[in-house]
Scaffold this motif. Sequence first.
Motif, PDB file in Angstrom:
ATOM      1  N   CYS A 102       7.619  -6.235  -3.023  1.00  0.00           N
ATOM      2  CA  CYS A 102       7.720  -4.796  -3.297  1.00  0.00           C
ATOM      3  C   CYS A 102       8.742  -4.513  -4.401  1.00  0.00           C
ATOM      4  O   CYS A 102       8.536  -3.631  -5.236  1.00  0.00           O
ATOM      5  N   THR A 103       9.834  -5.253  -4.405  1.00  0.00           N
ATOM      6  CA  THR A 103      10.839  -5.085  -5.455  1.00  0.00           C
ATOM      7  C   THR A 103      10.253  -5.441  -6.813  1.00  0.00           C
ATOM      8  O   THR A 103      10.433  -4.725  -7.807  1.00  0.00           O
ATOM      9  N   LEU A 104       9.554  -6.553  -6.859  1.00  0.00           N
ATOM     10  CA  LEU A 104       8.931  -6.995  -8.108  1.00  0.00           C
ATOM     11  C   LEU A 104       7.925  -5.962  -8.613  1.00  0.00           C
ATOM     12  O   LEU A 104       7.904  -5.614  -9.802  1.00  0.00           O
ATOM     13  N   MET A 105       7.107  -5.456  -7.715  1.00  0.00           N
ATOM     14  CA  MET A 105       6.082  -4.504  -8.121  1.00  0.00           C
ATOM     15  C   MET A 105       6.697  -3.181  -8.559  1.00  0.00           C
ATOM     16  O   MET A 105       6.222  -2.547  -9.516  1.00  0.00           O
ATOM     17  N   MET A 106       7.766  -2.745  -7.904  1.00  0.00           N
ATOM     18  CA  MET A 106       8.428  -1.520  -8.321  1.00  0.00           C
ATOM     19  C   MET A 106       9.064  -1.707  -9.699  1.00  0.00           C
ATOM     20  O   MET A 106       9.092  -0.784 -10.517  1.00  0.00           O
ATOM     21  N   GLY A 107       9.560  -2.915  -9.954  1.00  0.00           N
ATOM     22  CA  GLY A 107      10.093  -3.210 -11.284  1.00  0.00           C
ATOM     23  C   GLY A 107       9.008  -3.154 -12.341  1.00  0.00           C
ATOM     24  O   GLY A 107       9.221  -2.642 -13.452  1.00  0.00           O
ATOM     25  N   ILE A 152       0.819  -1.212   0.000  1.00  0.00           N
ATOM     26  CA  ILE A 152       0.000   0.000   0.000  1.00  0.00           C
ATOM     27  C   ILE A 152       0.854   1.264   0.000  1.00  0.00           C
ATOM     28  O   ILE A 152       0.477   2.286  -0.577  1.00  0.00           O
ATOM     29  N   SER A 153       2.027   1.197   0.610  1.00  0.00           N
ATOM     30  CA  SER A 153       2.865   2.397   0.711  1.00  0.00           C
ATOM     31  C   SER A 153       3.690   2.664  -0.548  1.00  0.00           C
ATOM     32  O   SER A 153       4.286   3.736  -0.688  1.00  0.00           O
ATOM     33  N   LEU A 154       3.727   1.712  -1.478  1.00  0.00           N
ATOM     34  CA  LEU A 154       4.581   1.872  -2.661  1.00  0.00           C
ATOM     35  C   LEU A 154       4.220   3.074  -3.534  1.00  0.00           C
ATOM     36  O   LEU A 154       5.115   3.792  -3.990  1.00  0.00           O
ATOM     37  N   PRO A 155       2.943   3.316  -3.846  1.00  0.00           N
ATOM     38  CA  PRO A 155       2.630   4.447  -4.733  1.00  0.00           C
ATOM     39  C   PRO A 155       3.185   5.782  -4.245  1.00  0.00           C
ATOM     40  O   PRO A 155       3.501   6.660  -5.060  1.00  0.00           O
ATOM     41  N   GLU A 156       3.324   5.942  -2.914  1.00  0.00           N
ATOM     42  CA  GLU A 156       3.845   7.201  -2.378  1.00  0.00           C
ATOM     43  C   GLU A 156       5.312   7.412  -2.751  1.00  0.00           C
ATOM     44  O   GLU A 156       5.829   8.534  -2.684  1.00  0.00           O
ATOM     45  N   ARG A 157       5.999   6.341  -3.144  1.00  0.00           N
ATOM     46  CA  ARG A 157       7.427   6.454  -3.463  1.00  0.00           C
ATOM     47  C   ARG A 157       7.681   6.713  -4.946  1.00  0.00           C
ATOM     48  O   ARG A 157       8.827   6.769  -5.374  1.00  0.00           O
ATOM     49  N   ILE A 158       6.617   6.829  -5.706  1.00  0.00           N
ATOM     50  CA  ILE A 158       6.777   7.194  -7.116  1.00  0.00           C
ATOM     51  C   ILE A 158       6.900   8.713  -7.164  1.00  0.00           C
ATOM     52  O   ILE A 158       5.917   9.442  -7.269  1.00  0.00           O
ATOM     53  N   ASP A 159       8.147   9.193  -7.059  1.00  0.00           N
ATOM     54  CA  ASP A 159       8.408  10.621  -6.977  1.00  0.00           C
ATOM     55  C   ASP A 159       9.554  10.987  -7.918  1.00  0.00           C
ATOM     56  O   ASP A 159       9.816  10.293  -8.895  1.00  0.00           O
ATOM     57  N   ASP A 160      10.242  12.069  -7.621  1.00  0.00           N
ATOM     58  CA  ASP A 160      11.284  12.569  -8.525  1.00  0.00           C
ATOM     59  C   ASP A 160      12.402  11.559  -8.793  1.00  0.00           C
ATOM     60  O   ASP A 160      12.832  11.431  -9.955  1.00  0.00           O
ATOM     61  N   PRO A 161      12.919  10.837  -7.783  1.00  0.00           N
ATOM     62  CA  PRO A 161      13.953   9.842  -8.103  1.00  0.00           C
ATOM     63  C   PRO A 161      13.471   8.787  -9.097  1.00  0.00           C
ATOM     64  O   PRO A 161      14.233   8.356  -9.971  1.00  0.00           O
ATOM     65  N   ILE A 211      15.774   4.008  -5.960  1.00  0.00           N
ATOM     66  CA  ILE A 211      14.359   3.683  -5.800  1.00  0.00           C
ATOM     67  C   ILE A 211      14.203   2.960  -4.467  1.00  0.00           C
ATOM     68  O   ILE A 211      14.798   1.904  -4.246  1.00  0.00           O
ATOM     69  N   ASN A 212      13.396   3.518  -3.582  1.00  0.00           N
ATOM     70  CA  ASN A 212      13.249   3.005  -2.220  1.00  0.00           C
ATOM     71  C   ASN A 212      12.252   1.846  -2.178  1.00  0.00           C
ATOM     72  O   ASN A 212      11.067   2.018  -2.467  1.00  0.00           O
ATOM     73  N   ILE A 213      12.724   0.658  -1.797  1.00  0.00           N
ATOM     74  CA  ILE A 213      11.842  -0.519  -1.690  1.00  0.00           C
ATOM     75  C   ILE A 213      11.749  -0.982  -0.222  1.00  0.00           C
ATOM     76  O   ILE A 213      11.500  -2.154   0.058  1.00  0.00           O
ATOM     77  N   HIS A 214      11.928  -0.057   0.705  1.00  0.00           N
ATOM     78  CA  HIS A 214      11.934  -0.395   2.130  1.00  0.00           C
ATOM     79  C   HIS A 214      10.582  -0.955   2.585  1.00  0.00           C
ATOM     80  O   HIS A 214       9.526  -0.520   2.133  1.00  0.00           O
ATOM     81  N   VAL A 215      10.635  -1.940   3.483  1.00  0.00           N
ATOM     82  CA  VAL A 215       9.431  -2.468   4.124  1.00  0.00           C
ATOM     83  C   VAL A 215       9.635  -2.399   5.630  1.00  0.00           C
ATOM     84  O   VAL A 215      10.760  -2.468   6.127  1.00  0.00           O
TER      85      VAL A 215
END
Length: 320
Positions: A159-164, A21-30, A138-142
């Motif tokens: 989370c890594t897979l989904m960010m990929g 759930i927190s992943l979309p918030e990390r789609i930012d400038d980096p 790209i931050n994949i922290h849990v």
Amino acid sequence: MRELLISAARETLQTEINEIISLPERIDDPFVDACKLILACQGKVIVSGIGKSGHIGKKIAATLASTGTPAFYVHPAEALHGDLGMIAAGDVVLLISYSGHAAEFRRMMPLLRALPVGIIAFTGNPESPLACSADHVINIHVTREACPLGLAPTCSAVCTLMMGDALAIALMKARNFSEHDYARTHPAGSLGARLLCRVGDIMRSGEKIPQVSHDASITDALFELTRTGLGLVAVTDSHQALCGVFTDGDLRRWLLTGGSVSGAVTEAMTEQCHTLVPSQLASEALAIFHEKKISAAPVLSPDRRVIGAIGTHDIHEAGL
């Protein structure tokens, strides 16, 4: 035992969902900067990771490659024993390490910088040596793993897979990668067959074309029907131009009205028939067959010469 298994499985899924759930918030400038780096790349993307990160990395590389971004996976240990030769100046390297302390990456980093290449890090530790050495992080922290010991990569792997996936699809849309582009990278699948296969690729040609001359008898046409098994015979003039078609249905109708098999095929043939051209998609031809309730058609050149024939069986054999 049943309750224990169900409880553990549900808790695992719920824990992973909570982290996702927190992943979309990390789609930012980096993330945007990483995408821009790859879009500007004139070479390829090389993905690397060790352990579970390596398994995830292979999938990310495959997804990138099939959605318009040339990419492949290199094992970091193999990279230190010769596979660095696969990486060239101008490439982009995506390094995956949740801890950011992978020893292989520490040894690779000076060599990568010397090429030089762009470096993107997927890591759960933005203060790690990997993060500090990368161009974009790209931050994949849990906050926790689903593993009750907190050791097996579960939430972090997901989370890594989904960010990929997010990276690959963002790049795909930025490239305007279309359904036809996707089909070209999947030619053996049903999508590739539907979007790439044309009538001219799979039609019967040469001696396999069921055809008789316009002065042939119905007996001649009957033999040709039997020889080819297409259910249709093209009737042509001396220049191979189409005069009409003689089908199984035409034969039955002719005989039911008292016609003789010694009669001329032109008396029993269908003059106004459906035809195709080689450039038509095979899927379009199949749709025409279904709509017109026919099973085969001759294929014509621009000057209406018969150059092929195709039936539903030929199209189905091509994978449609």
